[in-house]
Design a protein around this motif. Structure first.
Motif, PDB file in Angstrom:
ATOM      1  N   SER A 123       0.838  -1.226  -0.032  1.00 48.79           N
ATOM      2  CA  SER A 123       0.177   0.198   0.084  1.00 48.79           C
ATOM      3  C   SER A 123       0.857   1.143  -0.046  1.00 48.79           C
ATOM      4  N   THR A 128       0.341  -2.533  -8.037  1.00 46.65           N
ATOM      5  CA  THR A 128      -0.977  -1.979  -8.102  1.00 46.65           C
ATOM      6  C   THR A 128      -1.429  -1.209  -6.835  1.00 46.65           C
ATOM      7  N   LEU A 129      -0.834  -1.121  -5.924  1.00 43.91           N
ATOM      8  CA  LEU A 129      -1.398  -0.386  -4.796  1.00 43.91           C
ATOM      9  C   LEU A 129      -0.465   0.888  -4.565  1.00 43.91           C
ATOM     10  N   ARG A 132      -2.726   3.750  -3.831  1.00 43.98           N
ATOM     11  CA  ARG A 132      -3.910   3.352  -2.878  1.00 43.98           C
ATOM     12  C   ARG A 132      -3.480   3.241  -1.851  1.00 43.98           C
ATOM     13  N   LEU A 133      -4.411   3.465  -0.752  1.00 48.43           N
ATOM     14  CA  LEU A 133      -4.282   3.276   0.781  1.00 48.43           C
ATOM     15  C   LEU A 133      -3.069   4.157   1.177  1.00 48.43           C
ATOM     16  N   ARG A 134      -3.189   5.336   0.884  1.00 49.84           N
ATOM     17  CA  ARG A 134      -2.082   6.432   1.069  1.00 49.84           C
ATOM     18  C   ARG A 134      -1.926   7.220   2.249  1.00 49.84           C
ATOM     19  N   LYS A 143      -0.472  -5.451   2.269  1.00 48.73           N
ATOM     20  CA  LYS A 143       0.087  -6.294   1.134  1.00 48.73           C
ATOM     21  C   LYS A 143      -1.035  -6.953   0.542  1.00 48.73           C
ATOM     22  N   THR A 146      -4.839  -7.136  -6.128  1.00 48.24           N
ATOM     23  CA  THR A 146      -5.749  -6.419  -6.952  1.00 48.24           C
ATOM     24  C   THR A 146      -6.351  -7.342  -8.109  1.00 48.24           C
ATOM     25  N   LEU A 155      -9.725  -7.711  -3.891  1.00 49.07           N
ATOM     26  CA  LEU A 155      -8.552  -7.480  -3.337  1.00 49.07           C
ATOM     27  C   LEU A 155      -8.445  -8.601  -2.164  1.00 49.07           C
ATOM     28  N   VAL A 186     -11.428  -0.849  -4.663  1.00 47.11           N
ATOM     29  CA  VAL A 186      -9.711  -0.790  -4.614  1.00 47.11           C
ATOM     30  C   VAL A 186      -9.659   0.510  -5.515  1.00 47.11           C
TER      31      VAL A 186
END
Length: 186
Positions: A123, A128-129, A132-134, A143, A146, A155, A186
């Protein structure tokens, strides 16, 4: 041991830990975990065919999926469920069916520092993360892999709690959800 997928080191890559398949013929096939981090569907498809070729001499998706099914069988009863259907190696075929229970069982049967979990996107940092989830409390704490098709979002992975323990999760949403559709997951 022959016919098993396990953690290993690949001499032909500099991309980090690998999953190694030792065929019944004693030949090893390696796949960099980059495949999961960046959702590399082509590599996933080719790996499945290579697993089939090494195990049976037939480099087809069907032969490779037989190897995958055999490797999943020890994970638990959901790995041999009639609810499962594997059609391709990439997961892009709409006919594929997998349960959240199986995804969680596979993750829970894998060492937290092993190549499967170690190869998942992180994340706010990788794959792909990356974007995202920042939020400050989530960067580097999740971890996951996606999965997205039109009208489907998934996810699955592990998340670190505030006390440092890990929780394993899997969510698959089929069809529209609220105003944002399945893509809101996601």
């Amino acid at each position: 041991s022959a016919g098993k997928i396990s953690a290993g080191a690949c001499s032909n890559t500099d991309s980090g830990p690998c999953l190694t398949f030792i065929s019944r013929k004693g030949v090893s096939v390696c796949a960099a975990t980059n495949c999961a981090t960046n959702s590399d569907n082509t590599t996933a498809e080719l790996l499945v065919k290579e697993l089939g070729r090494e195990a049976s001499g037939v480099g087809t998706t069907a032969a490779g999926l037989d190897v995958v099914r055999d490797a999943l069988a020890p994970v638990g009863p959901s790995a041999v469920s009639d609810e499962l259907r594997f059609v391709d190696g990439s997961g892009l075929a709409r006919e594929n069916r997998v349960t959240c229970r199986l995804l969680v069982e596979v993750l829970e049967s894998s060492p937290a520092t092993g190549p499967l979990i170690g190869g998942l996107a992180v994340s706010g940092r990788t794959g792909t993360l990356d974007d995202r989830l920042r939020s400050d409390d989530l960067i580097g704490k999740v971890k996951a892999k996606t999965g997205t098709l039109d009208g489907v979002s998934a996810l699955a992975g592990v998340a670190e709690r505030a006390d440092g323990t890990l929780v394993t999760f899997a969510v698959v949403v089929n069809g529209p959800v609220g105003d944002g559709g399945a893509e809101v997951l996601v």
